[in-house]
Design an enzyme around this catalytic site. Structure first.
Site, PDB file in Angstrom:
ATOM      1  N   HIS A   1       0.853  -1.194   0.000  1.00 44.90           N
ATOM      2  CA  HIS A   1       0.000   0.000   0.000  1.00 44.90           C
ATOM      3  C   HIS A   1       0.886   1.239   0.000  1.00 44.90           C
ATOM      4  O   HIS A   1       1.872   1.311   0.736  1.00 44.90           O
ATOM      5  CB  HIS A   1      -0.903  -0.004   1.237  1.00 44.90           C
ATOM      6  CG  HIS A   1      -1.609   1.288   1.494  1.00 44.90           C
ATOM      7  ND1 HIS A   1      -2.447   1.867   0.577  1.00 44.90           N
ATOM      8  CD2 HIS A   1      -1.598   2.114   2.577  1.00 44.90           C
ATOM      9  CE1 HIS A   1      -2.927   2.997   1.074  1.00 44.90           C
ATOM     10  NE2 HIS A   1      -2.428   3.170   2.285  1.00 44.90           N
TER      11      HIS A   1
ATOM     12  N   HIS B   1       0.953   4.575   1.170  1.00 44.78           N
ATOM     13  CA  HIS B   1       0.203   5.277   2.201  1.00 44.78           C
ATOM     14  C   HIS B   1       0.199   6.780   1.953  1.00 44.78           C
ATOM     15  O   HIS B   1       1.247   7.421   1.896  1.00 44.78           O
ATOM     16  CB  HIS B   1       0.818   4.975   3.569  1.00 44.78           C
ATOM     17  CG  HIS B   1       0.122   5.616   4.717  1.00 44.78           C
ATOM     18  ND1 HIS B   1      -0.415   4.900   5.755  1.00 44.78           N
ATOM     19  CD2 HIS B   1      -0.147   6.908   5.000  1.00 44.78           C
ATOM     20  CE1 HIS B   1      -0.962   5.730   6.623  1.00 44.78           C
ATOM     21  NE2 HIS B   1      -0.816   6.964   6.176  1.00 44.78           N
TER      22      HIS B   1
ATOM     23  N   HIS C   1       3.951   0.204   2.713  1.00 46.07           N
ATOM     24  CA  HIS C   1       4.030  -0.932   3.637  1.00 46.07           C
ATOM     25  C   HIS C   1       3.098  -2.036   3.174  1.00 46.07           C
ATOM     26  O   HIS C   1       2.161  -1.804   2.401  1.00 46.07           O
ATOM     27  CB  HIS C   1       3.666  -0.504   5.062  1.00 46.07           C
ATOM     28  CG  HIS C   1       2.299   0.079   5.221  1.00 46.07           C
ATOM     29  ND1 HIS C   1       1.165  -0.692   5.396  1.00 46.07           N
ATOM     30  CD2 HIS C   1       1.868   1.367   5.228  1.00 46.07           C
ATOM     31  CE1 HIS C   1       0.105   0.101   5.513  1.00 46.07           C
ATOM     32  NE2 HIS C   1       0.503   1.355   5.403  1.00 46.07           N
TER      33      HIS C   1
ATOM     34  N   HIS D   1       0.033  -4.410   3.204  1.00 43.94           N
ATOM     35  CA  HIS D   1      -1.334  -4.313   3.735  1.00 43.94           C
ATOM     36  C   HIS D   1      -1.998  -5.682   3.671  1.00 43.94           C
ATOM     37  O   HIS D   1      -3.170  -5.824   3.283  1.00 43.94           O
ATOM     38  CB  HIS D   1      -2.148  -3.276   2.966  1.00 43.94           C
ATOM     39  CG  HIS D   1      -2.949  -2.374   3.856  1.00 43.94           C
ATOM     40  ND1 HIS D   1      -3.833  -2.857   4.809  1.00 43.94           N
ATOM     41  CD2 HIS D   1      -2.997  -1.024   3.975  1.00 43.94           C
ATOM     42  CE1 HIS D   1      -4.395  -1.835   5.443  1.00 43.94           C
ATOM     43  NE2 HIS D   1      -3.892  -0.712   4.961  1.00 43.94           N
TER      44      HIS D   1
ATOM     45  N   HIS E   1      -5.461   5.747  19.539  1.00 42.17           N
ATOM     46  CA  HIS E   1      -5.636   4.973  18.318  1.00 42.17           C
ATOM     47  C   HIS E   1      -5.491   5.869  17.089  1.00 42.17           C
ATOM     48  O   HIS E   1      -6.296   6.778  16.877  1.00 42.17           O
ATOM     49  CB  HIS E   1      -7.017   4.314  18.318  1.00 42.17           C
ATOM     50  CG  HIS E   1      -7.225   3.364  19.457  1.00 42.17           C
ATOM     51  ND1 HIS E   1      -6.801   2.058  19.414  1.00 42.17           N
ATOM     52  CD2 HIS E   1      -7.783   3.539  20.679  1.00 42.17           C
ATOM     53  CE1 HIS E   1      -7.098   1.459  20.562  1.00 42.17           C
ATOM     54  NE2 HIS E   1      -7.694   2.350  21.349  1.00 42.17           N
TER      55      HIS E   1
ATOM     56  N   HIS F   1      -6.605   6.051  10.086  1.00 42.27           N
ATOM     57  CA  HIS F   1      -6.171   6.392   8.726  1.00 42.27           C
ATOM     58  C   HIS F   1      -7.303   6.139   7.739  1.00 42.27           C
ATOM     59  O   HIS F   1      -7.969   5.108   7.803  1.00 42.27           O
ATOM     60  CB  HIS F   1      -4.953   5.542   8.343  1.00 42.27           C
ATOM     61  CG  HIS F   1      -4.523   5.701   6.911  1.00 42.27           C
ATOM     62  ND1 HIS F   1      -4.374   6.929   6.303  1.00 42.27           N
ATOM     63  CD2 HIS F   1      -4.194   4.775   5.963  1.00 42.27           C
ATOM     64  CE1 HIS F   1      -3.974   6.753   5.048  1.00 42.27           C
ATOM     65  NE2 HIS F   1      -3.867   5.464   4.813  1.00 42.27           N
TER      66      HIS F   1
ATOM     67  N   HIS G   1      -7.912   5.844   3.666  1.00 46.43           N
ATOM     68  CA  HIS G   1      -7.307   5.743   2.347  1.00 46.43           C
ATOM     69  C   HIS G   1      -8.051   6.660   1.372  1.00 46.43           C
ATOM     70  O   HIS G   1      -9.225   6.966   1.547  1.00 46.43           O
ATOM     71  CB  HIS G   1      -7.388   4.300   1.834  1.00 46.43           C
ATOM     72  CG  HIS G   1      -6.559   3.317   2.592  1.00 46.43           C
ATOM     73  ND1 HIS G   1      -5.931   2.240   1.984  1.00 46.43           N
ATOM     74  CD2 HIS G   1      -6.248   3.222   3.906  1.00 46.43           C
ATOM     75  CE1 HIS G   1      -5.279   1.540   2.890  1.00 46.43           C
ATOM     76  NE2 HIS G   1      -5.458   2.111   4.070  1.00 46.43           N
TER      77      HIS G   1
ATOM     78  N   HIS H   1      -9.253   2.695   9.078  1.00 48.08           N
ATOM     79  CA  HIS H   1      -8.858   1.710  10.088  1.00 48.08           C
ATOM     80  C   HIS H   1      -7.877   2.310  11.079  1.00 48.08           C
ATOM     81  O   HIS H   1      -7.243   3.333  10.826  1.00 48.08           O
ATOM     82  CB  HIS H   1      -8.215   0.494   9.421  1.00 48.08           C
ATOM     83  CG  HIS H   1      -6.977   0.807   8.636  1.00 48.08           C
ATOM     84  ND1 HIS H   1      -5.712   0.797   9.180  1.00 48.08           N
ATOM     85  CD2 HIS H   1      -6.796   1.126   7.325  1.00 48.08           C
ATOM     86  CE1 HIS H   1      -4.826   1.096   8.264  1.00 48.08           C
ATOM     87  NE2 HIS H   1      -5.444   1.311   7.116  1.00 48.08           N
ATOM     88  N   CYS H   2      -7.757   1.628  12.207  1.00 49.68           N
ATOM     89  CA  CYS H   2      -6.709   1.942  13.166  1.00 49.68           C
ATOM     90  C   CYS H   2      -5.378   1.509  12.574  1.00 49.68           C
ATOM     91  O   CYS H   2      -5.265   0.411  12.016  1.00 49.68           O
ATOM     92  CB  CYS H   2      -6.964   1.221  14.489  1.00 49.68           C
ATOM     93  SG  CYS H   2      -5.709   1.550  15.758  1.00 49.68           S
ATOM     94  N   HIS H   3      -4.361   2.380  12.662  1.00 48.67           N
ATOM     95  CA  HIS H   3      -3.065   2.036  12.099  1.00 48.67           C
ATOM     96  C   HIS H   3      -2.156   1.319  13.076  1.00 48.67           C
ATOM     97  O   HIS H   3      -0.977   1.088  12.769  1.00 48.67           O
ATOM     98  CB  HIS H   3      -2.362   3.250  11.499  1.00 48.67           C
ATOM     99  CG  HIS H   3      -1.698   2.943  10.197  1.00 48.67           C
ATOM    100  ND1 HIS H   3      -0.648   2.061  10.092  1.00 48.67           N
ATOM    101  CD2 HIS H   3      -1.957   3.353   8.929  1.00 48.67           C
ATOM    102  CE1 HIS H   3      -0.273   1.955   8.823  1.00 48.67           C
ATOM    103  NE2 HIS H   3      -1.057   2.733   8.104  1.00 48.67           N
ATOM    104  N   ILE H   4      -2.662   0.966  14.232  1.00 50.18           N
ATOM    105  CA  ILE H   4      -1.978  -0.035  15.042  1.00 50.18           C
ATOM    106  C   ILE H   4      -2.329  -1.371  14.398  1.00 50.18           C
ATOM    107  O   ILE H   4      -3.482  -1.801  14.432  1.00 50.18           O
ATOM    108  CB  ILE H   4      -2.417   0.030  16.514  1.00 50.18           C
ATOM    109  CG1 ILE H   4      -1.963   1.372  17.122  1.00 50.18           C
ATOM    110  CG2 ILE H   4      -1.847  -1.145  17.308  1.00 50.18           C
ATOM    111  CD1 ILE H   4      -2.457   1.609  18.538  1.00 50.18           C
TER     112      ILE H   4
ATOM    113  N   HIS I   1      -4.407  -3.968  16.006  1.00 44.85           N
ATOM    114  CA  HIS I   1      -5.816  -3.618  16.197  1.00 44.85           C
ATOM    115  C   HIS I   1      -6.609  -3.783  14.901  1.00 44.85           C
ATOM    116  O   HIS I   1      -7.755  -4.238  14.924  1.00 44.85           O
ATOM    117  CB  HIS I   1      -5.945  -2.176  16.700  1.00 44.85           C
ATOM    118  CG  HIS I   1      -5.339  -1.955  18.046  1.00 44.85           C
ATOM    119  ND1 HIS I   1      -5.307  -0.718  18.666  1.00 44.85           N
ATOM    120  CD2 HIS I   1      -4.734  -2.810  18.916  1.00 44.85           C
ATOM    121  CE1 HIS I   1      -4.705  -0.831  19.840  1.00 44.85           C
ATOM    122  NE2 HIS I   1      -4.346  -2.077  20.005  1.00 44.85           N
TER     123      HIS I   1
ATOM    124  N   PHE J   1     -10.526  -3.591  13.905  1.00 47.61           N
ATOM    125  CA  PHE J   1     -10.720  -2.146  14.034  1.00 47.61           C
ATOM    126  C   PHE J   1     -10.651  -1.516  12.639  1.00 47.61           C
ATOM    127  O   PHE J   1      -9.647  -0.886  12.275  1.00 47.61           O
ATOM    128  CB  PHE J   1      -9.654  -1.566  14.948  1.00 47.61           C
ATOM    129  CG  PHE J   1      -9.972  -0.185  15.519  1.00 47.61           C
ATOM    130  CD1 PHE J   1     -10.850   0.685  14.889  1.00 47.61           C
ATOM    131  CD2 PHE J   1      -9.374   0.241  16.701  1.00 47.61           C
ATOM    132  CE1 PHE J   1     -11.122   1.947  15.400  1.00 47.61           C
ATOM    133  CE2 PHE J   1      -9.628   1.489  17.230  1.00 47.61           C
ATOM    134  CZ  PHE J   1     -10.511   2.347  16.576  1.00 47.61           C
TER     135      PHE J   1
END
Length: 561
Positions: free
Chosen positions: A94, A96, A139, A141, A427, A430, A432, A482-485, A488, A493
């Site tokens: 992806h 980002h 990164h 995905h 949290h 992000h 897209h 989504h949460c970028h952790i 999670h 998430f």
């Protein structure tokens, strides 16, 4: 007769000279252009002194910097040569922060815009970012694969940057990547509730508690020059408090969006976020600690952990002896304001958008839920569903996780963290396909529709807090929120914003035939071909802790047992 002050100074110099610096100057020499090939493979590395196999781009961590000029077209071939059975052997990449307007299929988001790229296969991502310039990154995905190392920086330089008068140097040597690092492979850790990193890496180097005094990264500067430092938080979980001893810096960019210059002496940067800061090398020639403290219990700078070195030209190659002082002027998000075309879209005032969405985040035994639904990746990517004729929310899978939005509407989204039982904050959220205006920052009671910060990752805060963002649906296609952790996200998430599905086929550039082949190839894979350790990964996690998620199939496979 020597004065006590002079004696102390001489002792400090003697001690400093005796501490030979175990450090390397890494100006990120591995730089690729926008028309390139990257190879995803496995290799043993020891970035913090602990050796392990990793999932890497072109054999290095972080992956090579991809650098382009504003207006360039991108053509990036991703070749999958993964072989390590303990980690995932399929992949996706992806880009980002790149909007992918008209090229949703190139977004690289597994099970939302494409199927993963199978082992021994490749896919070419063709896209443009004609109106974008700034600091981005790339990164994996696919599940939690990027936690094993598939991450790197991407910068689009603007030859007509309106803030160029503020700095003298802006090149590969001033890109600073901040990441967390794990000694156990991600397919094992994804089974564990509340896993934590072993170390922090700055430009791919760091140290861990109880480990060796391995090399630290060095950022080299020349006294009197001004540097645009591009900070990229490519962590899977940790956020960092970033500072440089003896220096202040001026924030001029957040997530690819220029900001009005803001002077700070420390900033918190969450997973997925980026900042450009201007650092003036106006201190005496010396070595200074660069500090990136993660939000983990018992984190410290002892023994050079969570640190790198700012080295002035002419300074000796020794470790710094500078002292960490409490921040006097830390970054506060509400003090950031968009430089270009400030102002949130639509009618000012909470709830005055065309579409007003509210999501409550809850947690149950480690899994995350948005309005009572935990995201489970569909076997057929959402984009493929739409191109196959699914338009209605009831037709789009996964049920309850795809929200259809009309075209050219102003959306106001409120995300609230339930006051109890939602761990792991703050949290980072992000979206897209867009940048958004942050009209309410987490932990702040005020709204700003006049000149809020514009970005693509924002903190939703901690239990009892909320954030509110706005954007315009001018980019047809399914976009992940989504949460970028990454742990999670893997635990549910996330949701999908499907913008004007009726327009998606016409909005997209012709979808390449190779994209159509991704799903049949991936769906034919056996558990062994998927990698990730299969059931063995769950058993290994069970040998580490009893805080486990229920055993689940491999990502994208219905039955791995």
């Amino acid at each position: 007769m020597l004065t006590p002050i002079l004696i102390a100074s001489l002792l400090a110099l003697i001690n400093a000279a005796s501490i030979v610096s175990r450090s390397q100057s890494y100006p990120q020499p591995h730089v690729l252009g926008p028309q390139t090939t990257i190879t995803i493979g496995n290799k043993d590395i020891a970035p913090d002194g602990f050796a392990r196999s990793a999932t890497l781009v072109n054999g290095i961590f972080p992956g090579p910097l991809i650098a382009a000029q504003k207006g360039d077209n991108f053509s990036i071939q991703v070749i999958n040569e993964l072989t390590d059975e303990t980690m995932f052997k399929s992949t996706s990449v992806h880009w980002h922060g790149i909007f992918q307007n008209g090229t949703n299929y190139a977004d690289g988001t597994s099970f939302v815009t494409q199927c993963p790229i199978a082992q021994n296969h490749s896919f070419v991502h063709n896209f443009s970012a004609s109106n974008q310039a700034g600091t981005y990154w790339y990164h994996s995905h696919y599940s939690v694969q990027y936690c094993d190392g598939l991450r790197g920086a991407l910068v689009i330089y603007d030859p007509n940057d309106p803030l160029a008068y503020m700095y003298d140097v802006d090149n590969a040597s001033t890109v600073i990547t901040l990441s967390d690092w794990y000694h156990v492979v991600a397919p094992v850790l994804r089974h564990i509730i509340g896993t934590e990193a072993n170390s922090t890496l700055i430009n791919g180097l760091g140290r861990y508690a109880g480990g060796p005094a391995s090399d630290l990264a060095v950022i080299s500067v020349e006294q009197g020059k001004r540097y645009r430092m591009r900070l990229v938080a490519m962590s899977c979980d940790s956020n960092f408090n970033f500072s440089i001893d003896g220096h202040i810096f001026t924030v001029i960019e957040a997530d690819g969006q220029l900001t009005e210059p803001l002077v700070v002496d420390q900033l918190q940067i969450l997973a997925g976020q980026r900042y450009s800061v201007v650092l003036v090398a106006d201190q005496p020639v010396n070595n200074y600690w660069i500090r990136s403290l993660p939000n983990l219990a018992d984190s410290s700078f002892e023994g050079g952990m969570n640190s790198a070195i700012l080295r002035y030209q002419g300074a000796p190659q020794v470790d710094p002896i500078t002292v960490n002082t409490p921040a006097q002027n830390p970054l506060v998000e509400t003090n950031l304001h968009a430089l270009i075309n400030p102002g949130a879209p639509g009618i000012p005032g909470y709830g005055n958008a065309d579409i007003n969405l509210h999501f409550d985040v809850t947690n149950n035994t480690g899994s995350f839920y948005l309005n009572g639904v935990s995201f489970k990746p569909p076997t057929i990517p959402v984009l493929l569903q739409i191109l196959s004729g699914a338009q209605d929310p009831l037709q789009l899978l996964p049920n309850g996780s795809v929200f259809v939005l009309g075209a050219n509407k102003v959306v106001e989204l409120t995300l609230s963290i339930t006051p109890t039982n939602v761990p792991g904050g703050p949290h980072p959220i992000h979206l897209h396909g867009h940048a958004f205006d942050v009209v309410q920052s987490a932990g702040n009671s005020t709204f700003n529709y006049v000149n809020p910060v514009r970005r693509d990752v924002v903190s939703a805060g901690n239990p009892g807090q909320q954030m509110v963002i706005r954007w315009t649906t001018d980019n047809s296609g399914p976009w992940f929120l989504h949460c970028h952790i990454d742990w999670h996200l893997d635990a549910g998430f996330a949701i999908v914003m499907a913008e004007s599905p009726l327009d998606t086929a016409a909005h997209l550039n012709p979808v390449p035939q190779e994209w159509d082949k991704l799903c049949p190839t991936f769906q034919s894979l056996t558990p062994t071909q998927l990698g990730g350790g299969g059931r063995l990964s769950w058993e290994e996690a069970a040998s580490i802790t009893t805080l486990l998620f229920p055993e689940t199939p491999l990502p994208g496979y219905k039955d791995s047992r």
